[in-house]
Design a protein around this motif. Structure first.
Motif, short mmCIF file in Angstrom:
data_model
loop_
_atom_site.label_atom_id
_atom_site.label_comp_id
_atom_site.label_asym_id
_atom_site.label_seq_id
_atom_site.Cartn_x
_atom_site.Cartn_y
_atom_site.Cartn_z
N GLN A 31 0.85 -1.19 0.00
CA GLN A 31 0.00 0.00 0.00
C GLN A 31 0.89 1.24 0.00
O GLN A 31 1.69 1.44 0.92
N VAL A 32 0.79 2.05 -1.05
CA VAL A 32 1.57 3.28 -1.14
C VAL A 32 0.61 4.42 -1.46
O VAL A 32 -0.41 4.22 -2.12
N PRO A 33 0.91 5.64 -1.00
CA PRO A 33 0.00 6.76 -1.24
C PRO A 33 -0.10 7.16 -2.71
O PRO A 33 -1.14 7.67 -3.15
N SER A 34 0.97 6.94 -3.45
CA SER A 34 0.95 7.29 -4.87
C SER A 34 1.84 6.32 -5.63
O SER A 34 2.92 5.96 -5.17
N TRP A 35 1.35 5.90 -6.78
CA TRP A 35 2.10 4.93 -7.59
C TRP A 35 2.03 5.38 -9.05
O TRP A 35 1.25 4.86 -9.84
N GLY A 80 -4.12 0.36 -7.24
CA GLY A 80 -3.56 1.67 -7.54
C GLY A 80 -2.32 1.62 -8.39
O GLY A 80 -1.63 2.64 -8.57
#
Length: 419
Positions: A295-299, A342
């Motif tokens: 889980q990353v905030p932006s990819w 995402g």
């Protein structure tokens, strides 16, 4: 039309062209035009379900979203001919007895009306089992699962002719992402994986004997091979083996891909590559075991990643098409907007512009692997030899049209009537 290594995808038909009265059309110019591929070049249709259900005259505030969806649909149909639609049970039926049948049926019909084959995914899966089913007794859970399968397959029989009958059965009996097991995991734990596969296939088969039913899994280990062996030995009729290839941690490469295909081809069943992704951004770290845990905030997609994705998608599809057991490929996402986990795995950026991988795949499907329209001339007996990819064709002459299907590799004979 590039055919190297793909002779099993090509047929040659000697066609006798007749006029409306059944007489051979001698020395006549005939234009041959490919219309469809027999091979299933698929993608998920999730992003277009809203468009398929929209009012033809939307409110002014909805025009921008509709325009984006219309452009995306154009990009989708430019490459793909098989749509997978979502039947995740917890979303499809959030309350018992209130399934989203009409909404999904409209979407399936929308795709079918545009000449597209439609597949449902999945009938049985543990991860998105509905919470309302969780507390029920085991026998009641089984009866509800069986009824769900019959309802969906029967209700969509007119437009959906293929299903992932059961998804990820290898892990199903032990799966847990909640404090207490979901209903499907409980049922699988009690009955065992072979019985779960039998349940799914036999109920679906009774509901639609003509449907293509797929056993689908992400587990490429010997555990999946053993499950297939056990299921076949138990007499369960499987139409195709589904293999997932979410390459979030990097491209498998040709050698691993061929080795995987060969291992599962030994069962003598068609192989469907049911879920394929390649990233156009940073790769997921290799130490991650469950892709869902990353889980990353932006990819974001990146220029370097996009070039890599374009190269890898060509290599991957070439490898798959070269293997005679592969019957279908479903890429898992047309756009980065709302993509699974995402990840930048789409072929179109979130702003609607196509990535290099989109153009590269289109150049394969509608370029190298497509027979360009050509003018041929019949002989004295009205015969003409037509070589092309397995699929459907139109023949035109002097304003008249006929259809032809090249169904099998190698030589064949056929006749068509113009007029």
């Amino acid at each position: 039309m590039t055919t190297a290594g793909l002779s099993h995808r090509i047929g040659e038909v000697v066609v006798t062209v007749l006029d409306g009265d059944g007489r051979p059309l001698s020395h006549r110019e005939i234009v041959v035009e490919q219309r469809t591929h027999a091979f299933a070049f698929g993608n998920i249709g999730f992003d277009l379900v809203d468009l398929a259900n929209q009012d033809p005259d939307p409110l002014p505030s909805a025009y921008a979203a509709r325009d984006r969806a219309v452009r995306l649909a154009g990009q989708w149909f430019e490459v793909f001919n098989t749509a997978t639609l979502p039947f995740y049970w917890s979303d499809f039926e959030p309350e018992p007895g209130r399934p989203a049948t009409e909404r999904l049926h409209r979407a399936a019909t929308w795709f079918a009306d545009r000449g597209c084959r439609v597949k449902g995914h999945p009938l049985v899966w543990h991860t998105l089992a509905p919470d309302w089913l969780r507390p029920n007794p085991i026998d009641e859970i089984e009866a509800t699962v069986r009824a769900r399968i019959r309802r969906e397959v029967t209700g969509f029989r007119d437009v959906i002719h293929a299903w992932d009958a059961i998804n990820e059965a290898v892990i199903m009996p032990v799966f847990s992402n909640e404090p207490s097991p979901n209903a499907i995991t409980r049922l699988a734990g009690e009955r065992g994986p072979v019985a779960m596969v039998r349940l799914a296939f036999e109920e679906a088969r009774r509901a639609d004997p003509t449907a293509t039913l797929v056993l689908n899994d992400f587990d490429m280990s010997t555990a999946y091979e053993k499950l297939i062996e056990d299921v076949l030995e138990a007499g369960v009729e499987i139409d195709a083996i589904g293999l997932q290839s979410h390459m979030h941690q990097g491209y498998w490469g040709e050698e691993r891909t061929r080795e995987t295909l060969d291992r599962f081809a030994r069962f003598g069943l068609p192989i469907h590559m049911t879920e394929t992704t390649l990233l156009s951004g940073d790769l997921m770290p290799a130490e991650i075991e469950d892709l869902n845990d990353y889980q990353v905030p932006s990819w974001p997609t990146t220029p370097e990643g996009e070039q890599r994705q374009a190269d890898e998608i060509v290599r991957h599809y070439r490898t798959l098409l070269a293997h005679p057991s592969v019957q279908a490929i479903t890429y898992w996402g047309i756009t980065d907007e709302g993509a699974w986990l995402g990840a930048p795995c789409g072929l179109v950026r979130a702003d609607g512009t196509p990535k290099p991988a989109y153009q590269a795949l289109r150049d394969l499907v509608k370029g190298e692997w497509w027979r360009a329209p050509a003018s041929l001339r019949t002989d004295e007996a009205g015969r003409v030899a037509i070589q092309g990819w397995l699929g459907d064709y139109r023949l035109h002459a002097a304003g008249d049209t006929a259809t032809l299907t090249i169904a099998e590799p190698g030589p064949a004979q056929a006749s068509v009537r113009l007029g």
